[in-house]
Scaffold this active site. Structure first.
Site, PDB file in Angstrom:
ATOM      1  N   LYS A 290       0.847  -1.193   0.000  1.00 32.50           N
ATOM      2  CA  LYS A 290       0.000   0.000   0.000  1.00 32.50           C
ATOM      3  C   LYS A 290       0.875   1.233   0.000  1.00 32.50           C
ATOM      4  O   LYS A 290       1.641   1.464   0.939  1.00 32.50           O
ATOM      5  CB  LYS A 290      -0.898  -0.003   1.237  1.00 32.50           C
ATOM      6  CG  LYS A 290      -1.932   1.091   1.195  1.00 32.50           C
ATOM      7  CD  LYS A 290      -3.001   0.870   2.233  1.00 32.50           C
ATOM      8  CE  LYS A 290      -2.827   1.858   3.359  1.00 32.50           C
ATOM      9  NZ  LYS A 290      -3.926   1.775   4.341  1.00 32.50           N
TER      10      LYS A 290
ATOM     11  N   LYS B 146       1.604   4.887   0.594  1.00 32.23           N
ATOM     12  CA  LYS B 146       1.104   6.055   1.299  1.00 32.23           C
ATOM     13  C   LYS B 146       1.366   7.248   0.386  1.00 32.23           C
ATOM     14  O   LYS B 146       2.507   7.482  -0.042  1.00 32.23           O
ATOM     15  CB  LYS B 146       1.820   6.233   2.638  1.00 32.23           C
ATOM     16  CG  LYS B 146       1.620   5.069   3.615  1.00 32.23           C
ATOM     17  CD  LYS B 146       0.177   4.780   3.931  1.00 32.23           C
ATOM     18  CE  LYS B 146      -0.435   5.829   4.855  1.00 32.23           C
ATOM     19  NZ  LYS B 146      -1.860   5.506   5.171  1.00 32.23           N
TER      20      LYS B 146
ATOM     21  N   GLU C 140      -7.675   3.969  -1.588  1.00 30.38           N
ATOM     22  CA  GLU C 140      -8.212   4.230  -0.247  1.00 30.38           C
ATOM     23  C   GLU C 140      -8.325   5.729  -0.014  1.00 30.38           C
ATOM     24  O   GLU C 140      -7.345   6.459  -0.152  1.00 30.38           O
ATOM     25  CB  GLU C 140      -7.284   3.602   0.800  1.00 30.38           C
ATOM     26  CG  GLU C 140      -7.691   3.913   2.224  1.00 30.38           C
ATOM     27  CD  GLU C 140      -6.856   3.155   3.253  1.00 30.38           C
ATOM     28  OE1 GLU C 140      -6.106   2.237   2.858  1.00 30.38           O
ATOM     29  OE2 GLU C 140      -6.961   3.496   4.432  1.00 30.38           O
TER      30      GLU C 140
ATOM     31  N   ASP D   3     -11.875   5.121   4.696  1.00 28.84           N
ATOM     32  CA  ASP D   3     -11.239   4.943   6.004  1.00 28.84           C
ATOM     33  C   ASP D   3     -11.618   6.128   6.898  1.00 28.84           C
ATOM     34  O   ASP D   3     -12.500   6.004   7.748  1.00 28.84           O
ATOM     35  CB  ASP D   3      -9.720   4.829   5.810  1.00 28.84           C
ATOM     36  CG  ASP D   3      -8.972   4.616   7.106  1.00 28.84           C
ATOM     37  OD1 ASP D   3      -9.621   4.409   8.150  1.00 28.84           O
ATOM     38  OD2 ASP D   3      -7.719   4.649   7.106  1.00 28.84           O
TER      39      ASP D   3
ATOM     40  N   GLU E 292      -4.085  -5.128   7.083  1.00 26.07           N
ATOM     41  CA  GLU E 292      -2.727  -4.560   7.145  1.00 26.07           C
ATOM     42  C   GLU E 292      -2.206  -4.451   8.572  1.00 26.07           C
ATOM     43  O   GLU E 292      -1.626  -3.443   8.932  1.00 26.07           O
ATOM     44  CB  GLU E 292      -2.732  -3.195   6.455  1.00 26.07           C
ATOM     45  CG  GLU E 292      -3.818  -2.277   6.979  1.00 26.07           C
ATOM     46  CD  GLU E 292      -3.919  -0.964   6.199  1.00 26.07           C
ATOM     47  OE1 GLU E 292      -4.097  -1.024   4.983  1.00 26.07           O
ATOM     48  OE2 GLU E 292      -3.815   0.080   6.844  1.00 26.07           O
TER      49      GLU E 292
HETATM   50 MG   LIG Z   1      -6.102   4.885   5.649  1.00 25.69          MG
END
Ligand SMILES: [Mg+2]
Length: 386
Positions: free
Chosen positions: A170, A172, A227, A252, A330
């Protein structure tokens, strides 16, 4: 009068712990070199100790709470409401905390975790049996790529693949200019195509125009999940994006409370929901949120705030009760944190985190390690604000 049905809380201590990270973690809002959390240590009249962990992704940028605010509000306002109560009366304790203190979901989740730990130990049962029972023994775990340097991130991913630790990555995002950020993500996704899944998380830093521009490029490069690209409050924008998103659009930041979940279900604002015990104020309420998502036909995902080895074990107890996690999760904190505070090490193998045996949360704090890393022993490493 004591027994498994009564565990009166006699003491509650909130301890700030600072743990160094194995490498710098570049979030949308800051660069972090350490991870801090608050341990909530509760003791019952029978001497049963329950420990909860309130962990934050390096400061208050994500949820508004900080380790300092958690400790202050626990010591000053929440602890007096818990002392004297029976750890089994978790419903009424949490209701009291909600009535007396607005928000502070991280602090409350840490307290609830400690209460459940005491319940499990008193009943000699793992906490997952208090939450509906075990539906899985392990969780596929994504690894965060968060240095901002695509070449280094590709090397990092290859190393994780070679060690059979992670085959989901993932990125960032959100700290860099969107054009450079998307180029970086596309490069990583193309390079790992066929070997791993690549996902993107701009942590709500894009506007709708940027997200609409970025999405087809990311999809074309092979990214399989995006996300929270949009600001957490922009649910209508999230719904528009979901309609045109051929891959999973996970929410999220937009989904913390049960009311958030209800609104997201009404608007169809996302196609996947990231569950986090801290943001929703505890395991039991997160379980309810997961049921609401599933009832609306929206699948769920097990998110993280980079918990320590202790908090990760606790999260895995909750996660063990979730049957369907089509995109995994995760719970990778202990691999990013350079030091452990527990007697047991979380077990990562074959790309998954495995459930620990044992009663309560299945993990125990190592007193020597705690003594070395608690902030009030004058050992601290602080995140560097940009
Ligand atoms: Mg997040």
């Amino acid at each position: 009068m004591s027994g498994p049905g009564t565990q009166r809380i006699e003491a509650l201590e909130a301890i700030i712990v600072d743990l160094p990270l194995v490498r710098e973690q570049r979030f949308a809002a800051l660069d972090a070199r350490s991870q801090s959390m608050v341990l909530l240590v509760l003791r019952s009249q029978d001497g049963i100790e329950g420990v909860g962990e309130a962990s934050l992704p390096s400061g208050p940028w994500w949820g508004g709470e900080s380790v300092e605010s958690i400790k202050a509000n626990v010591d000053g306002y929440l602890a007096p409401l818990v002392i004297g109560e029976d750890a089994f009366a978790v419903d009424s304790i949490m209701r009291k905390l909600d009535d007396a203190v607005h928000g502070n979901s991280f602090a409350k989740a840490g307290i609830e975790m400690a209460l459940l730990d005491i319940q499990g130990k008193a009943l000699e049962q793992p906490v997952y049996n208090l939450l509906g029972g075990k539906a899985r023994d392990s969780l596929p775990v994504a690894w965060p790529l968060a240095t901002g340097d695509a070449s280094a991130e590709i090397d990092e991913a290859r190393e994780k693949l070679d060690k059979r630790l992670h085959n989901i990555f993932k990125l960032k995002m959100g700290a860099m200019d969107p054009e450079a950020d998307v180029e970086r993500a596309c490069r990583v996704a193309r390079e790992l195509e066929g070997a791993a899944k690549v996902r993107c998380d701009p942590n709500g830093r894009w506007d709708e125009t940027t997200a609409s521009w970025a999405l087809p490029r990311l999809v074309e490069a092979g990214v399989d999940l995006i996300e929270q690209p949009l600001q957490r409050w922009n649910l209508e924008g999230c719904a528009r994006l979901t309609r045109h998103c051929p891959i999973a659009h996970m929410l999220d930041e937009s989904v913390c409370s049960l009311q958030d979940m209800q609104r997201v279900a009404e608007l169809r604002a996302g196609s996947l929901i990231s569950l986090k015990i801290m943001k929703t104020g505890g395991m039991r309420r997160t379980k309810t949120l997961s049921e609401m998502a599933l009832a609306a036909g929206i699948p769920i995902y097990m998110g993280t705030f980079l918990e320590s080895s202790y908090g990760t074990g606790a999260n895995m107890q909750f996660c063990a009760t979730l049957r369907d996690l089509p995109y995994g999760g995760e719970l990778s904190g202990p691999l990013l944190v350079a030091e452990s505070i527990t007697e047991q090490d979380p077990e990562y193998r074959d790309f998954e985190l495995h459930l620990q045996p044992g009663t309560g949360l299945g993990m125990s704090i190592d007193p020597e390690k705690l003594a070395a890393f608690r902030r009030d022993r004058d050992y601290s490493l602080h995140a560097v604000q940009r």
